[in-house]
Design a protein around this motif. Structure first.
Motif, PDB file in Angstrom:
ATOM      1  N   ARG A 226      -1.953  -3.217  -8.322  1.00 12.83           N
ATOM      2  CA  ARG A 226      -1.070  -2.097  -8.794  1.00 12.83           C
ATOM      3  C   ARG A 226       0.259  -2.177  -8.492  1.00 12.83           C
ATOM      4  O   ARG A 226       1.137  -1.689  -9.100  1.00 12.83           O
ATOM      5  CB  ARG A 226      -1.793  -0.702  -7.975  1.00 12.83           C
ATOM      6  CG  ARG A 226      -2.951  -0.003  -8.588  1.00 12.83           C
ATOM      7  CD  ARG A 226      -3.225   1.409  -7.911  1.00 12.83           C
ATOM      8  NE  ARG A 226      -3.693   1.412  -6.535  1.00 12.83           N
ATOM      9  CZ  ARG A 226      -4.703   1.406  -6.149  1.00 12.83           C
ATOM     10  NH1 ARG A 226      -5.809   1.216  -7.369  1.00 12.83           N
ATOM     11  NH2 ARG A 226      -5.273   0.947  -5.121  1.00 12.83           N
TER      12      ARG A 226
ATOM     13  N   PRO B 230       0.853  -1.111   0.170  1.00 20.41           N
ATOM     14  CA  PRO B 230      -0.054  -0.082   0.004  1.00 20.41           C
ATOM     15  C   PRO B 230       0.958   1.232   0.115  1.00 20.41           C
ATOM     16  O   PRO B 230       1.921   1.325   0.451  1.00 20.41           O
ATOM     17  CB  PRO B 230      -0.704  -0.290   1.195  1.00 20.41           C
ATOM     18  CG  PRO B 230       0.038  -1.095   1.997  1.00 20.41           C
ATOM     19  CD  PRO B 230       0.641  -1.863   1.381  1.00 20.41           C
TER      20      PRO B 230
ATOM     21  N   GLY C 278     -14.436  -6.432  -0.553  1.00 20.62           N
ATOM     22  CA  GLY C 278     -14.183  -4.959  -0.954  1.00 20.62           C
ATOM     23  C   GLY C 278     -13.209  -4.352   0.189  1.00 20.62           C
ATOM     24  O   GLY C 278     -13.461  -4.836   1.684  1.00 20.62           O
ATOM     25  N   PHE C 279     -12.153  -3.830  -0.014  1.00 24.21           N
ATOM     26  CA  PHE C 279     -11.379  -3.066   1.059  1.00 24.21           C
ATOM     27  C   PHE C 279     -10.462  -4.218   1.465  1.00 24.21           C
ATOM     28  O   PHE C 279      -9.736  -3.660   2.498  1.00 24.21           O
ATOM     29  CB  PHE C 279     -12.005  -2.352   2.105  1.00 24.21           C
ATOM     30  CG  PHE C 279     -11.494  -0.793   2.399  1.00 24.21           C
ATOM     31  CD1 PHE C 279     -11.547  -0.028   1.677  1.00 24.21           C
ATOM     32  CD2 PHE C 279     -10.690  -0.693   3.728  1.00 24.21           C
ATOM     33  CE1 PHE C 279     -10.830   1.302   2.076  1.00 24.21           C
ATOM     34  CE2 PHE C 279     -10.144   0.286   3.862  1.00 24.21           C
ATOM     35  CZ  PHE C 279     -10.431   1.450   3.115  1.00 24.21           C
ATOM     36  N   HIS C 280     -10.184  -5.313   0.787  1.00 26.98           N
ATOM     37  CA  HIS C 280      -9.491  -6.207   1.567  1.00 26.98           C
ATOM     38  C   HIS C 280      -8.025  -6.170   0.614  1.00 26.98           C
ATOM     39  O   HIS C 280      -7.302  -7.165   1.019  1.00 26.98           O
ATOM     40  CB  HIS C 280      -9.974  -7.695   1.466  1.00 26.98           C
ATOM     41  CG  HIS C 280     -10.955  -7.730   2.764  1.00 26.98           C
ATOM     42  ND1 HIS C 280     -10.412  -8.581   3.821  1.00 26.98           N
ATOM     43  CD2 HIS C 280     -12.184  -7.349   3.030  1.00 26.98           C
ATOM     44  CE1 HIS C 280     -11.556  -8.729   4.556  1.00 26.98           C
ATOM     45  NE2 HIS C 280     -12.562  -7.973   4.206  1.00 26.98           N
ATOM     46  N   GLY C 281      -7.827  -5.390  -0.178  1.00 32.47           N
ATOM     47  CA  GLY C 281      -6.515  -5.096  -0.633  1.00 32.47           C
ATOM     48  C   GLY C 281      -6.254  -5.792  -2.031  1.00 32.47           C
ATOM     49  O   GLY C 281      -5.085  -5.957  -2.497  1.00 32.47           O
ATOM     50  N   LYS C 282      -7.268  -6.027  -2.884  1.00 27.12           N
ATOM     51  CA  LYS C 282      -7.356  -6.590  -4.228  1.00 27.12           C
ATOM     52  C   LYS C 282      -6.402  -5.787  -5.181  1.00 27.12           C
ATOM     53  O   LYS C 282      -5.478  -5.859  -5.847  1.00 27.12           O
ATOM     54  CB  LYS C 282      -8.579  -7.114  -4.706  1.00 27.12           C
ATOM     55  CG  LYS C 282      -9.021  -8.044  -3.883  1.00 27.12           C
ATOM     56  CD  LYS C 282     -10.541  -8.318  -4.578  1.00 27.12           C
ATOM     57  CE  LYS C 282     -11.660  -7.029  -4.604  1.00 27.12           C
ATOM     58  NZ  LYS C 282     -12.154  -6.562  -3.486  1.00 27.12           N
ATOM     59  N   SER C 283      -6.899  -4.287  -5.208  1.00 25.28           N
ATOM     60  CA  SER C 283      -6.545  -3.544  -6.158  1.00 25.28           C
ATOM     61  C   SER C 283      -5.103  -3.076  -5.718  1.00 25.28           C
ATOM     62  O   SER C 283      -4.300  -2.947  -6.702  1.00 25.28           O
ATOM     63  CB  SER C 283      -7.515  -2.170  -6.083  1.00 25.28           C
ATOM     64  OG  SER C 283      -8.589  -2.446  -6.605  1.00 25.28           O
TER      65      SER C 283
ATOM     66  N   GLU D 286      -0.867  -0.338  11.153  1.00 23.25           N
ATOM     67  CA  GLU D 286      -2.040  -0.931  10.323  1.00 23.25           C
ATOM     68  C   GLU D 286      -1.491  -1.770   9.082  1.00 23.25           C
ATOM     69  O   GLU D 286      -2.202  -2.282   8.523  1.00 23.25           O
ATOM     70  CB  GLU D 286      -3.220   0.005   9.915  1.00 23.25           C
ATOM     71  CG  GLU D 286      -2.677   0.948   9.337  1.00 23.25           C
ATOM     72  CD  GLU D 286      -1.914   2.185  10.113  1.00 23.25           C
ATOM     73  OE1 GLU D 286      -1.618   2.048  11.274  1.00 23.25           O
ATOM     74  OE2 GLU D 286      -1.871   3.159   9.675  1.00 23.25           O
ATOM     75  N   VAL D 287      -0.129  -1.424   8.673  1.00 22.32           N
ATOM     76  CA  VAL D 287       0.290  -1.897   7.473  1.00 22.32           C
ATOM     77  C   VAL D 287       0.578  -3.322   7.594  1.00 22.32           C
ATOM     78  O   VAL D 287       1.352  -3.824   8.506  1.00 22.32           O
ATOM     79  CB  VAL D 287       1.592  -1.276   6.949  1.00 22.32           C
ATOM     80  CG1 VAL D 287       2.145  -1.914   5.919  1.00 22.32           C
ATOM     81  CG2 VAL D 287       1.318   0.266   6.685  1.00 22.32           C
TER      82      VAL D 287
ATOM     83  N   ASP E 247     -12.334  -2.463 -10.859  1.00 19.29           N
ATOM     84  CA  ASP E 247     -12.804  -1.207 -10.538  1.00 19.29           C
ATOM     85  C   ASP E 247     -12.614  -0.160 -11.663  1.00 19.29           C
ATOM     86  O   ASP E 247     -13.497   0.663 -11.728  1.00 19.29           O
ATOM     87  CB  ASP E 247     -11.696  -0.625  -9.572  1.00 19.29           C
ATOM     88  CG  ASP E 247     -11.802  -1.280  -7.993  1.00 19.29           C
ATOM     89  OD1 ASP E 247     -12.809  -2.001  -8.000  1.00 19.29           O
ATOM     90  OD2 ASP E 247     -11.133  -1.140  -7.312  1.00 19.29           O
TER      91      ASP E 247
HETATM   92  P1  ADP Z   1      -9.839  -3.619  -2.671  1.00 19.52           P
HETATM   93  O1  ADP Z   1      -9.365  -3.398  -3.891  1.00 19.52           O
HETATM   94  O2  ADP Z   1      -9.915  -4.977  -2.283  1.00 19.52           O
HETATM   95  O3  ADP Z   1     -11.247  -3.006  -2.633  1.00 19.52           O
HETATM   96  P2  ADP Z   1      -7.880  -1.914  -1.991  1.00 19.52           P
HETATM   97  O4  ADP Z   1      -6.617  -2.644  -2.599  1.00 19.52           O
HETATM   98  O5  ADP Z   1      -8.348  -0.982  -2.794  1.00 19.52           O
HETATM   99  O6  ADP Z   1      -9.160  -3.080  -1.641  1.00 19.52           O
HETATM  100  O7  ADP Z   1      -7.295  -1.551  -0.613  1.00 19.52           O
HETATM  101  C1  ADP Z   1      -8.314  -0.859   0.248  1.00 19.52           C
HETATM  102  C2  ADP Z   1      -7.279  -0.032   1.478  1.00 19.52           C
HETATM  103  O8  ADP Z   1      -6.756  -0.816   2.036  1.00 19.52           O
HETATM  104  C3  ADP Z   1      -6.666   1.107   0.744  1.00 19.52           C
HETATM  105  O9  ADP Z   1      -6.697   2.302   1.408  1.00 19.52           O
HETATM  106  C4  ADP Z   1      -5.373   0.518   0.753  1.00 19.52           C
HETATM  107  O10 ADP Z   1      -4.230   1.540   1.003  1.00 19.52           O
HETATM  108  C5  ADP Z   1      -5.358  -0.337   2.093  1.00 19.52           C
HETATM  109  N1  ADP Z   1      -4.518  -1.207   2.065  1.00 19.52           N
HETATM  110  C6  ADP Z   1      -4.138  -2.342   0.951  1.00 19.52           C
HETATM  111  N2  ADP Z   1      -3.309  -3.172   1.235  1.00 19.52           N
HETATM  112  C7  ADP Z   1      -2.856  -2.935   2.638  1.00 19.52           C
HETATM  113  C8  ADP Z   1      -1.936  -3.589   3.446  1.00 19.52           C
HETATM  114  N3  ADP Z   1      -1.061  -4.624   2.830  1.00 19.52           N
HETATM  115  N4  ADP Z   1      -1.602  -3.153   4.828  1.00 19.52           N
HETATM  116  C9  ADP Z   1      -2.543  -2.068   5.172  1.00 19.52           C
HETATM  117  N5  ADP Z   1      -3.478  -1.472   4.328  1.00 19.52           N
HETATM  118  C10 ADP Z   1      -3.537  -1.974   2.990  1.00 19.52           C
END
Ligand code: ADP
Ligand code: MG
Length: 556
Positions: free
Chosen positions: A255, A194, A246-251, A208-209, A342
Motif C-alpha cells: 500500500r 502503517p 499473515g499480519f507481518h506487514g506485507k500489504s 509498536e511501530v 488479499d
Molecule cells: P499482512 O499483509 O502481512 O497480513 P498487514 O500489512 O496487513 O499484514 O499488516 C498487519 C498489521 O500490522 C496492520 O494492522 C498494520 O497496520 C500493522 N503494521 C504493518 N506494518 C507495521 C509496522 N512497520 N509497524 C507496526 N505495525 C505495522
C-alpha cells in the motif's frame, strides 16, 4: 472592482433570497483581496455559493524563491489550502484542505508571479426565503477576510513552508532517479508505513511501530537535493515477490508503494517512499463491466464460447475482472503493476500440479498469472510487485523474493532459488509469452454524460462518480486518494470529450497522450471545465474510470 460589499449586503437585508445574484462581479475585501462569486446560490437549501478570492503578489507576499518551479508552487499551494481549511474549521466557509498527499488542487493555486487564488464554498445566509443581511456581512466582510489574511506570507510558518517544499522536491527528484537506477520503487530507511487505522491515512504512532529498515542486499543510497544522502530499499525492475506470515506487514508495504506515486506532506512517514509515476495497483472486482478488452492472454475457451480477444461483460467474475483490469492498465501505459493476494482472484494467480492433473487444460479457461508475469517484464518491460504468502509457485518466476518478518524485510532470493531446485512444483507451464496488448478506440458519443438525458457529473463520496445517468464505481481504483480526486476524474473525462481527444479514431492510449500533451491534466484546464473542488488525477485513474463506465462503447 467594487469596494462597497458591506453597504450592499446591508441594503439587501430582508430582500428575497434571489437578490443575492446582485453579488456577481468583483469586490475588494478588507485587506485588499479580490472576491468573485463564481456561482451563486439559488435558494437557502441549494449547494453553497462558490467563491474565488484572489491575493495579488504584493498582498500574498510570497518570496520569489518559493515560486521558481511548478513543484514549489504546488507545495506552497497545498500548505496554504491546509492552512485555510484549518482556519475555516467547522464554520460555514468550506475549504478543501487536502490530506496526506500534496496534489494539485483547485482550492488553492499559486501562480508563477505569486498571485494566490483560494476557492471555497460559502452558504449564503437566509431567514426563510429572505436574505439575512447581518449574517451575510459577518460571513463575507468578517470571517472571509479574516481567513484570507491568514494566508499572507508574514502570517505563515515560514520554516514549515520550506519543509514542505523540500519534502516535495526530494520526493520528485527521487521518483525521477528511479529509472536510471533500474528501480521501480524506493523505501527509505526509517520510513513509517502503517497508517493509524483503516479509516485514517495519518501515520501510525506509538512504541509498536517498526520503522522501515532495508535488507543489506537491496540497500541503495540516493542523493537528494535537500535531504542529501539517503539510504533505503530499492525495488528492482522485474518480478518482485513479497512473502511472509499473515499480519507481518506485507500489504502495508504494498500500500505504501501504491501511494508512492504521490508526494506526501512532512511528517507523513512516507515522504521518501516513492514509486514510478506509471505504477498501477490491479485487483479483482467481480461485477464490473468490461468493454471489448483483449484478455485472451489469461482467458480462453469460455464455456459460453465468447471471443476472449474481444471480451465484454456487464458482470465480470473475479478472475476475468482482474484480467481485464490488468490488460487495461498496460494499455493505458502502466509499466509497474502491484498485486496483493488479499484482493486478487486466486484462480487467476495460481494453479498447482494437482489441479492441473484433475482439470484438463482444455476445460480450464484461465492461464494463471504465474506463467505470464515473467514475459510481461521480458517482452513488454512491465514490472510486477506481488504479495503472495499462500503459494510458493511464484518463487520459480520471481527475480527477487522479499520476506516480511515482524515488519522487517529480508532478501531471501538465494534461499528461494535453492528451494525451487529442492522442492519442484511439478507444474506444467501453461504459457510462454504474454501477447501484445490490443489498443481500443473509445466511441466519443458513449462518453457523453448527457447520452441518456442527464449531463451532470459529480463525485459522490470517495469512490463513486455520478456520470449522467450512470454511477461509476471506483472502489477498486486503489490509488485514488480522496473524493476531490474523484471529482477531478469526472472533469478529466469531460475534457477527454470536450477537447476532442477521444474522437472515434484515436486509441484510448493516444487520447490520454494528447490530453496530457495539451495540458489537460492541470488545475487550469479542469477549472475551465467546471469550477469546483477537485484534485488533479493521473491518466491511469482517468482510464480506470472510463473503463468502468457502463455506457462505454468501443468503436474498434
Ligand atoms: P499482512 O499483509 O502481512 O497480513 P498487514 O500489512 O496487513 O499484514 O499488516 C498487519 C498489521 O500490522 C496492520 O494492522 C498494520 O497496520 C500493522 N503494521 C504493518 N506494518 C507495521 C509496522 N512497520 N509497524 C507496526 N505495525 C505495522
Ligand atoms: Mg495482507
Amino acid at each position: 472592482v467594487r469596494q462597497d460589499l458591506d453597504d450592499v449586503l446591508r441594503g439587501m437585508d430582508g430582500a428575497p433570497y434571489g437578490q443575492y445574484k446582485r453579488l456577481s462581479g468583483v469586490w475588494r475585501l478588507d485587506g485588499g483581496a479580490l472576491l468573485r462569486v463564481v456561482r451563486g446560490q439559488a435558494d437557502p437549501f441549494a449547494p453553497p455559493a462558490r467563491l474565488a478570492v484572489r491575493l495579488d503578489p504584493a498582498t500574498a507576499g510570497l518570496p520569489p524563491e518559493l515560486l521558481t518551479s511548478d513543484d514549489r508552487r504546488r507545495a506552497v499551494a497545498a500548505r496554504l489550502a491546509a492552512t485555510a481549511a484549518r482556519e475555516a474549521g467547522d464554520g460555514p466557509l468550506r475549504v478543501d484542505g487536502g490530506g496526506q498527499e500534496v496534489l494539485h488542487r483547485s482550492s488553492c493555486v499559486v501562480d508563477p508571479d505569486g498571485t494566490v487564488t483560494l476557492r471555497l464554498g460559502a452558504p449564503l445566509p437566509g431567514r426563510g426565503r429572505r436574505i439575512d443581511g447581518p449574517a451575510a456581512r459577518r460571513l463575507l466582510c468578517g470571517q472571509l477576510p479574516e481567513l484570507v489574511a491568514q494566508l499572507a506570507f508574514d502570517r505563515l510558518d515560514e520554516a514549515a513552508l520550506w519543509r514542505q517544499v523540500a519534502c516535495v522536491e526530494d520526493s520528485v527528484a527521487l521518483r525521477e532517479q528511479l529509472p536510471a537506477l533500474g528501480l521501480v520503487a524506493f523505501v527509505a530507511d526509517g520510513a513509517v508505513l502503517p497508517r493509524r487505522s483503516g479509516v485514517s491515512d495519518r501515520p501510525a504512532r506509538g512504541p509498536e511501530v517498526v520503522p522501515f529498515a532495508s535488507p543489506p542486499e537491496l540497500r541503495t543510497t540516493v542523493r537528494l537535493p535537500h535531504a542529501g544522502e539517503v539510504s533505503g530499499m530499492g525495488v528492482p525492475e522485474g518480478v518482485t515477490l513479497v512473502v511472509g506470515g499473515g499480519f507481518h506487514g506485507k500489504s502495508t508495504v504494498l500500500r505504501a508503494l501504491e501511494s508512492g506515486v504521490w508526494d506526501h506532506v512532512p511528517g507523513d512517514g512516507r515522504e521518501l517512499v516513492v514509486s514510478r509515476a506509471d505504477t498501477v495497483k490491479v485487483r479483482a472486482e467481480d461485477g464490473r463491466r468490461v468493454a471489448r478488452v483483449d484478455v485472451h492472454a489469461f482467458v480462453d475457451n469460455l464455456p459460453t464460447g465468447a471471443d476472449t480477444a474481444d471480451f465484454s461483460t456487464d458482470n465480470a467474475s473475479g478472475s476475468t475482472s482482474q484480467a481485464a483490469s490488468l490488460c487495461e492498465a498496460v494499455e493505458a501505459g502502466a509499466r509497474v503493476l502491484l498485486i496483493d493476494e488479499d484482493t486478487a482472484a486466486t484462480n487467476l494467480m495460481i494453479r498447482d500440479a494437482r489441479m492441473q492433473a484433475l482439470v484438463a487444460a482444455d476445460r480450464e479457461p484461465l492461464t494463471p498469472f504465474v506463467d505470464l508475469v515473467g514475459s510481461l517484464h521480458r517482452d513488454h518491460g512491465v514490472s510486477t510487485v506481488l504479495v503472495m504468502g499462500g503459494s510458493g509457485d511464484y518463487m520459480e518466476v520471481a527475480d527477487r523474493v522479499l520476506l516480511m518478518d515482524a515488519y522487517r524485510p529480508a532478501d531471501v532470493t538465494a534461499r528461494a532459488r535453492a528451494l525451487v531446485a529442492e522442492v519442484p512444483t511439478g507444474r506444467t507451464t501453461e504459457a510462454d509469452r504474454f501477447p501484445a496488448v490490443t489498443h481500443r478506440v473509445p466511441d466519443p458519443d458513449s462518453l457523453d454524460p448527457a447520452v441518456r438525458g442527464r449531463p451532470k457529473v459529480r463525485a459522490r463520496g470517495a469512490d463513486t462518480l455520478s456520470y449522467g445517468e450512470d454511477d461509476i464505481d471506483l472502489r477498486a481504483v486503489a490509488q485514488l486518494t480522496d473524493s476531490r480526486q474523484v471529482a477531478g476524474v469526472g472533469l478529466a473525462l469531460r475534457e477527454l470529450l470536450r477537447g476532442g481527444h477521444v474522437d472515434g479514431r484515436r486509441t484510448l492510449a493516444a487520447a490520454l497522450d494528447r490530453l496530457e500533451a495539451d495540458g489537460g491534466l492541470t488545475t487550469e484546464a479542469l477549472l475551465a471545465v467546471r469550477d469546483e473542488d477537485f484534485a488533479v488525477p493521473r491518466r491511469h485513474e482517468v482510464a480506470a474510470a472510463l473503463n468502468r463506465l457502463r455506457s462505454l462503447r468501443i468503436a474498434a
